[in-house]
Design a protein around this motif. Structure first.
Motif, PDB file in Angstrom:
ATOM      1  N   VAL A 371      27.543  80.983  45.108  1.00  0.00           N
ATOM      2  CA  VAL A 371      27.529  79.569  44.714  1.00  0.00           C
ATOM      3  C   VAL A 371      26.077  79.114  44.512  1.00  0.00           C
ATOM      4  CG1 VAL A 371      28.180  77.220  45.334  1.00  0.00           C
ATOM      5  CG2 VAL A 371      29.620  79.136  46.059  1.00  0.00           C
ATOM      6  N   PRO A 372      25.688  78.774  43.276  1.00  0.00           N
ATOM      7  CA  PRO A 372      24.358  78.199  43.056  1.00  0.00           C
ATOM      8  C   PRO A 372      24.298  76.765  43.600  1.00  0.00           C
ATOM      9  CG  PRO A 372      25.332  79.053  41.021  1.00  0.00           C
ATOM     10  CD  PRO A 372      26.419  78.971  42.029  1.00  0.00           C
ATOM     11  N   ARG A 373      23.104  76.238  43.752  1.00  0.00           N
ATOM     12  CA  ARG A 373      22.959  74.902  44.328  1.00  0.00           C
ATOM     13  C   ARG A 373      23.603  73.823  43.471  1.00  0.00           C
ATOM     14  NH1 ARG A 373      23.693  71.219  46.592  1.00  0.00           N
ATOM     15  NH2 ARG A 373      22.537  70.099  48.188  1.00  0.00           N
ATOM     16  N   ASP A 374      23.673  74.017  42.161  1.00  0.00           N
ATOM     17  CA  ASP A 374      24.330  73.021  41.304  1.00  0.00           C
ATOM     18  C   ASP A 374      25.737  73.448  40.887  1.00  0.00           C
ATOM     19  OD1 ASP A 374      23.844  75.016  39.457  1.00  0.00           O
ATOM     20  OD2 ASP A 374      22.926  73.703  37.968  1.00  0.00           O
ATOM     21  N   TRP A 375      26.245  74.552  41.478  1.00  0.00           N
ATOM     22  CA  TRP A 375      27.613  75.040  41.271  1.00  0.00           C
ATOM     23  C   TRP A 375      27.882  75.462  39.824  1.00  0.00           C
ATOM     24  CZ3 TRP A 375      31.186  74.854  45.562  1.00  0.00           C
ATOM     25  CH2 TRP A 375      30.627  74.290  46.727  1.00  0.00           C
ATOM     26  N   CYS A 376      26.831  75.805  39.079  1.00  0.00           N
ATOM     27  CA  CYS A 376      26.984  76.213  37.685  1.00  0.00           C
ATOM     28  C   CYS A 376      26.584  77.680  37.512  1.00  0.00           C
ATOM     29  CB  CYS A 376      26.116  75.344  36.776  1.00  0.00           C
ATOM     30  SG  CYS A 376      26.623  73.614  36.660  1.00  0.00           S
TER      31      CYS A 376
END
Length: 476
Positions: A371-376
């Motif tokens: 999971v990236p910090r911006d969820w992208c």
């Protein structure tokens, strides 16, 4: 039997962890040899899951002369690629508005259409290469079971119309059609999209690895990569392993949920845990009550949602977030599922399908996703350093990995194509917060989501403010 799971009909041969049920069906693949020592390649790929395998496949098909190695700590398909819910779905992780901000609204619509085509691309490759992965393209149903979920589902379908989905891509189901497709207890509304297929994920991973190896790609298993180094002057990029250094013109990081194990990557992508249980085969009289003859994939509209499939041998596999994150980005390599998560998933199974209440639960397992910090999700290649990566799929990786593999092929070969111009290419975001903020934040987010679901089930007619706060904190 644990007190938490007392009353749950576990079968006598119930197993928890170790491997996924999918590998219990097929048996574990024979291990390939480890890296025998220092080596040099054109492309070295770190990670033997779908991302790494698709990248190797498309590169080798495009240029058979390329020397390519895949470096895998366990065996190809060990991680999320062999543990997921079996959804070959066109759903894409992250905010559409956030992706559109990078290169415009049409670019995000192009990305969504590329995902539609990627579902069929995976099916086509499986057919062409003789990979039998129990593929059945019958679509995806989202179901709402309370008024707040119904309102949210209707709004989502309306919003998708503005992002390139037409009536043939997603639509609300009339009540009679929804019941004809599948009988979900308490269903108030459902939507349907044809862009989804059921797969047996371990069969796809093992089959794809076999194809890649036959094409001449070296797959080294039992080979732990500890660090990835960029090109420095005349010194090529490198993957540092416990069995020797692998240098290459390009080193591709395809480690997804295991990225935090690499030196310098501890806060890059958060390793999120997802868990599943699977029933024994349901008898015909139970299926008469449930229907589900089309075998569509099914997801509810709760914030702490669950995802399900009817397997090729007439079981129900259901998954969701149990204990989503372990302090310090730790990863449980055994894949065991906490008893309270088994109990939670069983309760959700019975809530959706009361007729299955007496059906035995045969296996539980967990996997980890990135999971990236911006969820992208992102895909990237830097020609100057020789480093590339793809991942951060947030649980939507079965199809996205294929798109990533084809995009990395074009980037490595320096092709300017519609794929390399999609808005997720080159996207970079800030790292996750250090501990204990990271752990506390994730615990709070999922506590708020669970509170939101309780609130909506009891009396909510609109999305709970708890969920809005959770989304604000998470940055989704």
């Amino acid at each position: 039997m644990c007190s938490v799971t007392r009353g749950i009909p576990l079968t006598k041969d119930f197993a928890n962890g170790g491997v996924s049920f999918w590998y219990r069906q097929t048996g574990l693949p024979a291990r390939r040899p480890a890296l025998p020592g220092p080596r040099d390649y054109d492309v070295a790929i770190v990670g033997g899951g779908y991302t790494g395998l698709w990248t190797a496949y498309y590169l080798k098909r495009a240029d058979p002369g390329l020397r390519i190695a895949v470096l895998e700590k366990e065996f190809a398909g060990f991680g999320a690629s062999g543990r997921n819910g079996g959804w070959l779905s066109a759903e894409f992780a992250g905010s559409r508005k956030r992706h559109a901000k990078a290169r415009g609204r049409q670019a995000m619509i192009d990305l969504q259409h590329a995902m539609f085509r990627s579902v069929d691309e995976v099916i086509s490759v499986a057919e062409t290469e003789g990979i039998d992965a129990d593929v059945r393209k019958s679509g995806l149903i989202h179901v709402a079971t309370n008024p707040a979920q119904r309102r949210r589902l209707r709004a989502q379908v309306a919003d998708l119309r503005t992002w390139g989905y037409d009536e043939d891509d997603v639509r609300l189901l009339e009540r009679d059609e929804q019941r004809e497709r599948v009988q979900v207890a308490g269903a108030l509304q459902a939507s349907y999209s044809p862009h989804c297929a059921r797969i047996q994920p371990a069969k796809l991973a093992v089959g794809l690895a076999g194809v890649v190896a036959r094409l001449g790609v070296d797959i080294f298993e039992d080979t732990t990569v500890t660090e990835i180094l960029p090109r420095r002057g005349d010194v090529r990029a490198a993957a540092i392993t416990t069995r020797g250094i692998v240098t290459a013109e390009y080193v591709i990081r395809a480690t997804e949920g295991f990225t935090a194990n690499l030196a310098g990557q501890h806060r890059q992508w958060l390793p999120m845990n997802s868990s599943m249980i699977v029933t024994e085969p349901l008898p015909a009289d139970v299926w008469k009550h449930i229907g589900w003859q089309g075998g569509e994939l099914l997801e509810d509209e709760a914030h702490a949602y669950v995802y399900t499939q009817r397997t090729a041998d007439d079981r129900i596999a259901i998954g969701g977030r149990g204990i989503p994150y372990r302090y310090g980005s730790r990863i449980d390599r055994r894949g065991a599922t906490q008893p309270q998560t088994v109990a939670l998933l069983w309760r959700m199974l019975v809530k959706l399908f009361p007729a299955a209440a007496d059906t035995g639960i045969q296996h539980a397992w967990s996997g980890v996703l990135g999971v990236p910090r911006d969820w992208c999700s992102t895909v990237h290649l830097d020609h100057a350093t020789g480093l590339g990566w793809a991942g951060g799929y947030v649980g939507s990786g079965v199809t996205t990995t294929n798109l990533a593999g084809r995009t990395l092929r074009d980037l490595v070969l320096r092709r300017d194509t519609p794929l390399t111009r999609l808005p997720w290419v080159g996207r970079q975001v800030r790292q996750w917060e250090p501990e204990p903020l990271r752990w506390a934040g994730v615990q709070l987010i999922y506590a708020l989501f669970r509170a939101a679901d309780r609130h909506e089930n009891e009396r909510g007619t609109t999305t709970s403010p708890y969920a809005r706060l959770a989304n604000l904190i998470s940055g989704r």
